[in-house]
Design a protein around this motif. Structure first.
Motif, mmCIF file in Angstrom:
data_model
loop_
_atom_site.group_PDB
_atom_site.id
_atom_site.type_symbol
_atom_site.label_atom_id
_atom_site.label_comp_id
_atom_site.label_asym_id
_atom_site.label_seq_id
_atom_site.Cartn_x
_atom_site.Cartn_y
_atom_site.Cartn_z
ATOM 1 N N LEU A 1 0.832 -1.200 0.000
ATOM 2 C CA LEU A 1 0.000 0.000 0.000
ATOM 3 C C LEU A 1 0.873 1.259 0.000
ATOM 4 C CD1 LEU A 1 -2.911 0.891 0.052
ATOM 5 C CD2 LEU A 1 -2.792 0.932 2.526
ATOM 6 N N GLU A 2 2.009 1.201 0.678
ATOM 7 C CA GLU A 2 2.884 2.374 0.712
ATOM 8 C C GLU A 2 3.470 2.700 -0.657
ATOM 9 O OE1 GLU A 2 5.871 2.043 3.681
ATOM 10 O OE2 GLU A 2 4.417 1.680 5.291
ATOM 11 N N GLU A 3 3.579 1.688 -1.514
ATOM 12 C CA GLU A 3 4.121 1.920 -2.846
ATOM 13 C C GLU A 3 3.185 2.746 -3.718
ATOM 14 O OE1 GLU A 3 4.858 -1.962 -4.346
ATOM 15 O OE2 GLU A 3 6.526 -2.332 -2.979
ATOM 16 N N MET A 4 1.916 2.817 -3.338
ATOM 17 C CA MET A 4 0.934 3.552 -4.134
ATOM 18 C C MET A 4 0.808 5.010 -3.723
ATOM 19 S SD MET A 4 0.130 1.413 -6.324
ATOM 20 C CE MET A 4 -1.142 2.333 -7.140
ATOM 21 N N ILE A 5 1.556 5.445 -2.713
ATOM 22 C CA ILE A 5 1.464 6.834 -2.264
ATOM 23 C C ILE A 5 2.008 7.787 -3.325
ATOM 24 C CG2 ILE A 5 2.333 8.491 -0.570
ATOM 25 C CD1 ILE A 5 2.113 6.236 1.505
ATOM 26 N N ALA A 6 3.155 7.480 -3.895
ATOM 27 C CA ALA A 6 3.755 8.363 -4.909
ATOM 28 C C ALA A 6 2.889 8.487 -6.165
ATOM 29 C CB ALA A 6 5.159 7.884 -5.260
ATOM 30 N N PRO A 7 2.373 7.379 -6.756
ATOM 31 C CA PRO A 7 1.499 7.558 -7.924
ATOM 32 C C PRO A 7 0.209 8.317 -7.591
ATOM 33 C CG PRO A 7 2.275 5.300 -7.812
ATOM 34 C CD PRO A 7 2.696 5.967 -6.548
ATOM 35 N N GLY A 8 -0.335 8.050 -6.404
ATOM 36 C CA GLY A 8 -1.546 8.772 -6.003
ATOM 37 C C GLY A 8 -1.280 10.252 -5.817
ATOM 38 N N ALA A 9 -0.138 10.578 -5.212
ATOM 39 C CA ALA A 9 0.224 11.990 -5.030
ATOM 40 C C ALA A 9 0.448 12.667 -6.367
ATOM 41 C CB ALA A 9 1.470 12.091 -4.156
ATOM 42 N N LEU A 10 1.042 11.954 -7.308
ATOM 43 C CA LEU A 10 1.266 12.523 -8.637
ATOM 44 C C LEU A 10 -0.062 12.887 -9.298
ATOM 45 C CD1 LEU A 10 3.287 13.131 -10.968
ATOM 46 C CD2 LEU A 10 2.867 10.806 -11.741
ATOM 47 N N VAL A 11 -1.024 11.987 -9.207
ATOM 48 C CA VAL A 11 -2.330 12.225 -9.826
ATOM 49 C C VAL A 11 -3.059 13.371 -9.137
ATOM 50 C CG1 VAL A 11 -4.601 11.211 -10.190
ATOM 51 C CG2 VAL A 11 -2.566 9.887 -10.707
ATOM 52 N N MET A 12 -2.977 13.425 -7.822
ATOM 53 C CA MET A 12 -3.705 14.451 -7.072
ATOM 54 C C MET A 12 -3.030 15.827 -7.161
ATOM 55 S SD MET A 12 -6.331 12.921 -5.911
ATOM 56 C CE MET A 12 -6.954 13.956 -4.613
ATOM 57 N N LEU A 13 -1.720 15.859 -7.167
ATOM 58 C CA LEU A 13 -1.012 17.136 -7.107
ATOM 59 C C LEU A 13 -0.706 17.753 -8.469
ATOM 60 C CD1 LEU A 13 1.445 16.388 -4.174
ATOM 61 C CD2 LEU A 13 -0.685 17.690 -4.107
ATOM 62 N N SER A 14 -0.709 16.949 -9.528
ATOM 63 C CA SER A 14 -0.392 17.496 -10.852
ATOM 64 C C SER A 14 -1.324 18.630 -11.261
ATOM 65 C CB SER A 14 -0.420 16.403 -11.914
ATOM 66 O OG SER A 14 0.640 15.523 -11.718
ATOM 67 N N PRO A 15 -2.640 18.468 -11.181
ATOM 68 C CA PRO A 15 -3.512 19.592 -11.559
ATOM 69 C C PRO A 15 -3.354 20.803 -10.639
ATOM 70 C CG PRO A 15 -4.764 17.561 -11.488
ATOM 71 C CD PRO A 15 -3.428 17.266 -10.918
ATOM 72 N N VAL A 16 -3.138 20.555 -9.357
ATOM 73 C CA VAL A 16 -2.993 21.666 -8.418
ATOM 74 C C VAL A 16 -1.730 22.463 -8.727
ATOM 75 C CG1 VAL A 16 -2.662 22.259 -5.992
ATOM 76 C CG2 VAL A 16 -4.277 20.465 -6.611
ATOM 77 N N LEU A 17 -0.608 21.764 -8.856
ATOM 78 C CA LEU A 17 0.643 22.450 -9.153
ATOM 79 C C LEU A 17 0.619 23.113 -10.530
ATOM 80 C CD1 LEU A 17 3.195 19.906 -7.662
ATOM 81 C CD2 LEU A 17 2.434 22.081 -6.695
ATOM 82 N N CYS A 18 0.008 22.455 -11.483
ATOM 83 C CA CYS A 18 -0.111 23.031 -12.830
ATOM 84 C C CYS A 18 -0.927 24.320 -12.772
ATOM 85 C CB CYS A 18 -0.753 22.008 -13.760
ATOM 86 S SG CYS A 18 -0.808 22.507 -15.470
ATOM 87 N N GLY A 19 -2.001 24.315 -11.998
ATOM 88 C CA GLY A 19 -2.834 25.511 -11.866
ATOM 89 C C GLY A 19 -2.116 26.632 -11.151
ATOM 90 N N VAL A 20 -1.360 26.317 -10.122
ATOM 91 C CA VAL A 20 -0.647 27.345 -9.372
ATOM 92 C C VAL A 20 0.443 27.982 -10.228
ATOM 93 C CG1 VAL A 20 0.935 27.703 -7.430
ATOM 94 C CG2 VAL A 20 -1.150 26.369 -7.102
ATOM 95 N N PHE A 21 1.204 27.161 -10.935
ATOM 96 C CA PHE A 21 2.340 27.688 -11.690
ATOM 97 C C PHE A 21 1.988 28.200 -13.078
ATOM 98 C CE2 PHE A 21 4.654 24.865 -8.695
ATOM 99 C CZ PHE A 21 5.397 25.864 -8.074
ATOM 100 N N PHE A 22 0.987 27.600 -13.739
ATOM 101 C CA PHE A 22 0.729 27.945 -15.138
ATOM 102 C C PHE A 22 -0.659 28.504 -15.410
ATOM 103 C CE2 PHE A 22 3.840 24.406 -15.229
ATOM 104 C CZ PHE A 22 4.918 25.138 -15.690
ATOM 105 N N GLY A 23 -1.578 28.412 -14.478
ATOM 106 C CA GLY A 23 -2.899 29.000 -14.667
ATOM 107 C C GLY A 23 -3.967 27.988 -15.078
ATOM 108 N N THR A 24 -5.181 28.516 -15.210
ATOM 109 C CA THR A 24 -6.335 27.647 -15.463
ATOM 110 C C THR A 24 -6.330 27.034 -16.864
ATOM 111 O OG1 THR A 24 -7.647 29.572 -16.118
ATOM 112 C CG2 THR A 24 -7.792 28.856 -13.813
ATOM 113 N N ARG A 25 -5.783 27.726 -17.823
ATOM 114 C CA ARG A 25 -5.747 27.165 -19.181
ATOM 115 C C ARG A 25 -4.849 25.933 -19.238
ATOM 116 N NH1 ARG A 25 -7.085 30.621 -23.970
ATOM 117 N NH2 ARG A 25 -8.383 32.263 -23.106
ATOM 118 N N ALA A 26 -3.775 25.964 -18.512
ATOM 119 C CA ALA A 26 -2.875 24.808 -18.482
ATOM 120 C C ALA A 26 -3.547 23.620 -17.783
ATOM 121 C CB ALA A 26 -1.579 25.168 -17.778
#
Length: 87
Positions: A1-26
């Motif tokens: 189960l611990e091995e799935m933390i990194a892929p889950g974080a990638l999926v959850m944080l990618s849109p958030v970080l993309c929005g913060v750094f590049f905006g809503t269009r990105a």
């Protein structure tokens, strides 16, 4: 189960970080690309599963026994073990 933390974080944080750094269009482009590639992967996986099932049934019927016997002395085809007697 611990091995799935990194892929889950990638999926959850990618849109958030993309929005913060590049905006809503990105974020819109990221999510649209994710949906499009997800649909393509689903269709590909569906077709691949059907092809593997058809191949398994074809081999199980014995259609490839002659060819398999020539290629390998001991093989597994369709859940059966084919052995070639050594001389």
């Amino acid at each position: 189960l611990e091995e799935m933390i990194a892929p889950g974080a990638l999926v959850m944080l990618s849109p958030v970080l993309c929005g913060v750094f590049f905006g809503t269009r990105a974020v819109t482009g990221l999510l649209a690309g994710g949906i499009a590639s997800g649909i393509q992967m689903a269709i590909s996986a569906s077709n691949t599963g059907g092809a593997w099932d058809n191949a398994k049934k074809y081999i199980s019927k014995g259609a490839m026994d002659a060819l398999i016997g020539k290629l390998e002395p001991d093989t597994v085809s369709g859940g059966r073990v084919n052995t070639k007697m050594s001389q």
